[in-house]
Design an enzyme around this catalytic site. Structure first.
Site, short mmCIF file in Angstrom:
data_model
loop_
_atom_site.label_atom_id
_atom_site.label_comp_id
_atom_site.label_asym_id
_atom_site.label_seq_id
_atom_site.Cartn_x
_atom_site.Cartn_y
_atom_site.Cartn_z
N ARG A 1 -42.49 33.04 6.90
CA ARG A 1 -41.19 33.21 7.56
C ARG A 1 -40.33 34.33 6.97
O ARG A 1 -39.22 34.54 7.42
CB ARG A 1 -40.41 31.90 7.53
CG ARG A 1 -41.09 30.86 8.38
CD ARG A 1 -40.28 29.62 8.55
NE ARG A 1 -41.16 28.52 8.90
CZ ARG A 1 -40.80 27.27 9.05
NH1 ARG A 1 -39.54 26.94 8.86
NH2 ARG A 1 -41.66 26.35 9.35
N PRO B 1 -40.01 25.64 -1.54
CA PRO B 1 -40.13 25.50 -2.98
C PRO B 1 -38.77 25.38 -3.66
O PRO B 1 -37.92 26.26 -3.53
CB PRO B 1 -40.83 26.79 -3.42
CG PRO B 1 -41.41 27.36 -2.17
CD PRO B 1 -40.53 26.92 -1.07
N GLU B 2 -38.55 24.27 -4.34
CA GLU B 2 -37.36 24.08 -5.16
C GLU B 2 -37.81 24.15 -6.61
O GLU B 2 -38.94 24.55 -6.89
CB GLU B 2 -36.69 22.74 -4.81
CG GLU B 2 -36.39 22.62 -3.30
CD GLU B 2 -35.77 21.30 -2.90
OE1 GLU B 2 -35.07 20.69 -3.71
OE2 GLU B 2 -35.98 20.88 -1.74
#
Length: 279
Positions: free
Chosen positions: A118, A2-3
Site C-alpha cells: 500500500r 506493524p507496531e
DNA sequence: CGATTTCCCTGGCCGC
DNA sequence: TGCGGCCAGGGAAATC
C-alpha cells in the site's frame, strides 16, 4: 500494521544478518518516499536500533571509523515487509516481484528487500539522530520499556490536551510504538475509556503498566498477524490468538461478560467495554 | 501553535 | 461472474 512488537521482532532477526555488511548497490521504486534508499550505498551497517515503529540502521562510511554517522530510517507503514535474500543470480533490478520498493545489494551478494503493497511505508537516510523532516520520529515519546516512561508524565500529557486518550497514545508523543491493536488492548486491560479526555493518577499507573505488558506479550508472541504482517523469515505472528479486545466487538468482555462495543476514535476503529472502561 | 481534516494506496469484501 | 463502492489504517501535509 506493524507496531512496536512487530518491528522489534524484525529488528532482532535482521541485526545479526546485517551487522558488518556493506551496502554496495540499490534499486528503489521511483517515488519520493522510497528513492532515498539509494543514499545508503557506500556504507557499512554497524547496528540496528528501533524507535517506536521505526527501524534505524546505523551506517558508517566504508573506510571510516566504525561509529555510525548516518542512519537508514525505515518505516513499514501498514503492509511493509523486510527480508534478506541469499546470494543468487537475480539481478539487482529484479523488480518483477510486485510491490518491491527497495532492494539493497550487500557486499557478500545477499540482498535486503523492502516490499510494501500500500506504499504507506517510508525510507530516509539521515545524519545520525538528526530527524528534522521526520516529525513523528523527531517528537517521539519515551520507549515504553525505558525508565523515562512514567505514569505522571503520561497523565499530564493526556490531561494537557483536549484530545481523547487513545488519540494521544496513537500520536507517538507520550509513548513510542503503539498502534491501533495494542492501544485498544492496553486501554482495555487498564480499564480506561478510549475516549476519555482526562485520566486519574491511578488510571495512568495502570495504563503505563498495561502498555508495557501488552507490548512485551506481543514481542514474546512474535507480533500480531491479522492479514499482512510477516517477520523477516516470512513467518506470521501469534499474538492474534491472545487478543482480548481489538477486533472482538460483540464478543463478551472477559472480565464482565458485557458485549464489547465498537466505535470510531480518530478515524480508527475502536473496541472497548462500556461496563469496565468508564469515562 | 494546537487541533482537526484530508490524503496517500490497494486488496479484500459486500451487495447487486 | 463481474463490478461499483467502501473499508482499513500510520503518518504527513493541509487546513482550521
Amino acid at each position: 500494521m506493524p507496531e512496536l512488537p512487530e518491528v522489534e521482532t524484525i529488528r532482532r532477526q535482521l541485526e545479526p544478518e546485517l551487522l558488518g555488511s556493506v551496502i554496495v548497490d540499490c534499486a528503489a521504486f521511483d517515488h519520493p518516499k522510497f528513492t532515498p534508499a539509494h543514499l545508503a550505498v557506500g556504507h557499512r551497517v554497524v547496528g540496528i536500533r528501533r524507535r517506536g515503529k521505526y527501524l534505524l540502521v546505523g551506517l558508517a562510511a566504508v573506510g571510516a571509523a566504525p561509529d555510525p554517522t548516518h542512519e537508514l530510517v525505515i518505516h513499514l507503514g501498514m503492509t511493509g515487509r523486510l527480508w534478506i535474500e541469499p546470494d543468487d543470480h537475480h539481478a539487482l533490478e529484479a523488480t518483477d516481484q510486485p510491490y518491491q520498493r527497495a532492494r539493497w545489494r550487500l557486499d557478500d551478494g545477499r540482498t535486503m528487500v523492502f516490499s510494501d503493497v500500500r506504499r504507506f511505508g517510508r525510507i530516509a537516510v539521515t545524519v545520525r539522530n538528526d530527524h528534522r523532516g521526520l516529525n513523528t520520529l523527531a517528537q517521539m515519546g519515551p520507549e515504553p520499556f525505558d525508565p523515562a516512561f512514567q505514569p505522571e508524565p503520561l497523565r499530564r500529557g493526556v490531561n494537557a490536551s483536549r484530545q481523547a486518550v487513545k488519540t494521544q497514545l496513537l500520536s507517538q508523543r507520550l509513548v513510542a510504538g503503539l498502534g491501533n491493536i495494542y492501544a485498544d488492548e492496553a486501554l482495555w486491560a487498564a480499564r480506561v475509556h478510549p475516549g476519555a479526555r482526562r485520566i486519574t493518577r491511578a488510571q495512568a499507573e495502570r495504563l503505563s503498566e498495561t502498555i508495557r505488558e501488552v507490548l512485551a506479550a506481543g514481542i514474546a508472541a512474535g507480533g500480531t498477524t491479522l492479514r499482512d504482517y510477516r517477520d523477516a523469515s516470512g513467518a506470521t505472528g501469534r499474538f492474534q490468538m491472545q487478543l482480548r479486545c481489538y477486533g472482538l466487538a460483540g464478543h463478551p468482555c472477559e472480565r464482565c461478560g458485557t458485549p464489547l462495543a465498537r466505535t470510531v476514535i480518530d478515524a480508527r476503529s475502536t473496541t472497548f467495554c462500556r461496563t469496565c472502561q468508564r469515562r
